[in-house]
Motif scaffolding. Sequence first.
Motif, PDB file in Angstrom:
ATOM      1  N   PRO A 115      15.062  -9.793   5.398  1.00 51.72           N
ATOM      2  CA  PRO A 115      14.253  -8.582   5.260  1.00 51.72           C
ATOM      3  C   PRO A 115      13.237  -8.713   4.128  1.00 51.72           C
ATOM      4  CG  PRO A 115      16.481  -8.220   4.420  1.00 51.72           C
ATOM      5  CD  PRO A 115      16.474  -9.573   5.039  1.00 51.72           C
ATOM      6  N   PHE A 116      12.063  -8.135   4.349  1.00 57.96           N
ATOM      7  CA  PHE A 116      10.970  -8.334   3.407  1.00 57.96           C
ATOM      8  C   PHE A 116      10.411  -6.993   2.954  1.00 57.96           C
ATOM      9  CE2 PHE A 116       7.268  -7.230   6.050  1.00 57.96           C
ATOM     10  CZ  PHE A 116       7.878  -7.136   7.287  1.00 57.96           C
ATOM     11  N   SER A 117       9.653  -7.055   1.865  1.00 58.00           N
ATOM     12  CA  SER A 117       8.979  -5.858   1.375  1.00 58.00           C
ATOM     13  C   SER A 117       7.560  -5.858   1.929  1.00 58.00           C
ATOM     14  CB  SER A 117       8.947  -5.880  -0.153  1.00 58.00           C
ATOM     15  OG  SER A 117       7.874  -5.103  -0.619  1.00 58.00           O
ATOM     16  N   PRO A 118       7.186  -4.837   2.710  1.00 55.01           N
ATOM     17  CA  PRO A 118       5.823  -4.796   3.256  1.00 55.01           C
ATOM     18  C   PRO A 118       4.764  -4.842   2.159  1.00 55.01           C
ATOM     19  CG  PRO A 118       7.209  -3.173   4.342  1.00 55.01           C
ATOM     20  CD  PRO A 118       7.999  -3.707   3.201  1.00 55.01           C
TER      21      PRO A 118
ATOM     22  N   SER B  56       6.532   0.824   6.659  1.00 55.76           N
ATOM     23  CA  SER B  56       5.470  -0.049   6.151  1.00 55.76           C
ATOM     24  C   SER B  56       5.147   0.240   4.691  1.00 55.76           C
ATOM     25  CB  SER B  56       4.214   0.095   7.006  1.00 55.76           C
ATOM     26  OG  SER B  56       3.722   1.419   6.901  1.00 55.76           O
ATOM     27  N   THR B  88      17.644  -3.715   8.646  1.00 59.66           N
ATOM     28  CA  THR B  88      17.962  -5.148   8.635  1.00 59.66           C
ATOM     29  C   THR B  88      16.691  -5.987   8.477  1.00 59.66           C
ATOM     30  OG1 THR B  88      17.768  -5.424  11.027  1.00 59.66           O
ATOM     31  CG2 THR B  88      19.928  -4.777  10.194  1.00 59.66           C
ATOM     32  N   LYS B  89      15.525  -5.331   8.554  1.00 59.71           N
ATOM     33  CA  LYS B  89      14.262  -6.082   8.572  1.00 59.71           C
ATOM     34  C   LYS B  89      13.410  -5.886   7.328  1.00 59.71           C
ATOM     35  CE  LYS B  89      14.397  -5.266  13.499  1.00 59.71           C
ATOM     36  NZ  LYS B  89      13.891  -4.457  14.609  1.00 59.71           N
ATOM     37  N   ILE B  90      13.589  -4.775   6.643  1.00 60.51           N
ATOM     38  CA  ILE B  90      12.741  -4.507   5.478  1.00 60.51           C
ATOM     39  C   ILE B  90      13.598  -4.221   4.245  1.00 60.51           C
ATOM     40  CG2 ILE B  90      10.762  -3.624   6.766  1.00 60.51           C
ATOM     41  CD1 ILE B  90      11.846  -0.775   5.891  1.00 60.51           C
ATOM     42  N   ARG B  91      12.979  -4.333   3.088  1.00 60.91           N
ATOM     43  CA  ARG B  91      13.668  -3.980   1.840  1.00 60.91           C
ATOM     44  C   ARG B  91      12.667  -3.272   0.939  1.00 60.91           C
ATOM     45  NH1 ARG B  91      11.969  -7.604  -1.889  1.00 60.91           N
ATOM     46  NH2 ARG B  91      11.187  -9.590  -1.118  1.00 60.91           N
ATOM     47  N   GLY B  92      13.132  -2.853  -0.238  1.00 64.46           N
ATOM     48  CA  GLY B  92      12.241  -2.188  -1.186  1.00 64.46           C
ATOM     49  C   GLY B  92      12.201  -0.684  -0.982  1.00 64.46           C
TER      50      GLY B  92
END
Lengths: 133, 352
Positions: A115-118, B56, B88-92
């Motif tokens: 998982p990534f930070s947009p 987003s 499960t796809k993003i963080r922050g």
Amino acid sequence: MSAPAGDPDASPVRVLVADDDADIRDLVEFKLTQAGYAVEAVPDGISAWEAFAANPPQLAVLDVMMPGLSGIDVLRKIRESEFSTVPVLLLSAKSRDSDVDTGFAVGADDYVIKPFSPRELLHRVNGMLARAR
Amino acid sequence: MIIGAALLVGATVVILGACVLLILAVVAVRVRRHSRTQRDEMLLSPLRPPLITVASGEDDDGAAAEQLTWATGVSRTVLDRNIVEMLTKIRGVPAEQLVHVLEVHGAVDAAVAQMSSRSTVKRARAAQLLGLARAGHTVPLLVEALGDEAVEVRNSAAYALGLIGDPAAAGPVLAAIGAPERGLPAATAAEALQSMGVGISDVLRDGMADPNARTRMVAAHLSGERSFTRGLPELRGLLDADPDLTVRETSASAIGRLGRSEDVGILVRHTVPSEPLALRRACVIALGDLGEAEAIPALAVLLDDSDPRLAELAATALLSMGPDGRDALAGHENDPAVRSARLMASLQTASA
């Protein structure tokens, strides 16, 4: 979030986004569009290569695991094409060191793990384009 | 004869009938799944734009997240499922905002309640949601679930504890590997422990004295992986005397990652022919990883070892040790082991 730097009258920077996951595709497209980029989003590797070859973007964001052609395959084709210098960011859930090594060995300019930070993704895209100018 | 033919016809009819029923059942399941997907898409469609806005990170004023909290009934259930998927796809910050939506919907409280459901699937999903929601207050509940009767739930609980990242859960996760009957797969435990920060080094040191070999192996592996140098004395002890060969190999690899020049001796000691071949090979690789010049003479001797793979590993280690290491290959240039090591090294350089 700041828009990409440059002449406000110039046409927006074009970014190709390829991911078979609709959630990721939609949110990356939305994020980059909000930042002022012109985004073309496609759902698989074959469409990505076709879109790239038809109208090469200034930057590509490619998922690694896609049906048809993988992101690595598309990247390899890009690096063998006449537009080989287009910056490419790989976005992948494959997080092992060997996966990242493979991505850079084939010619990726950056590698972001899901998982990534947009927000971080946008910073990386901005940075890559700034360095490419 | 007639009875036999009748039986054959009867059996054929029964088999055909069963096939038709099976096909009908498959079609019915697919139709039901398709219509459910369509229904979900229809229900989610008005909520999709605010979901993407939040995910987003473009919901600066919180209006889109607020809109998501208004969902009710089946729409809310479908939305919550999509939020869990999105987590499960993003963080922050976007992930935190989506977790807040789940909390407002009562999904986190519902997951806590479902941890005692009779359904394995519900318990496993509930544990996953608690992890993705980083619900720190549920750590004791998830620790308890490490001993669940279903391995799916145990795995899911370990995954969740890894996501929450509380080092207080490290001990129970490590101990769960060796639980009789209801053990946790070593790989799952290792993955969860990887996410728990530096506060787990003492737990790993204790784990290296555990009676269960798989627990010792995971503790040794992670000590090397995470460069916990405080575990070096325990690693040396395992390499020297552990009754389990895999634990000894793992300890050698870990020492190769985080050892010091004084560890050359112990690694060299276990490259002698009387040691198991797998351990000898692991120690040679570790000597290469360690990269200490004191190992060069011992590695040079191993170029003549009767095991071709060991000789190749020794050559590889020497090639990685700079000019002194390469000098030690003098006189062995035409050895198959050295040629093979050189070829592999050049291939690696070319692909880097």
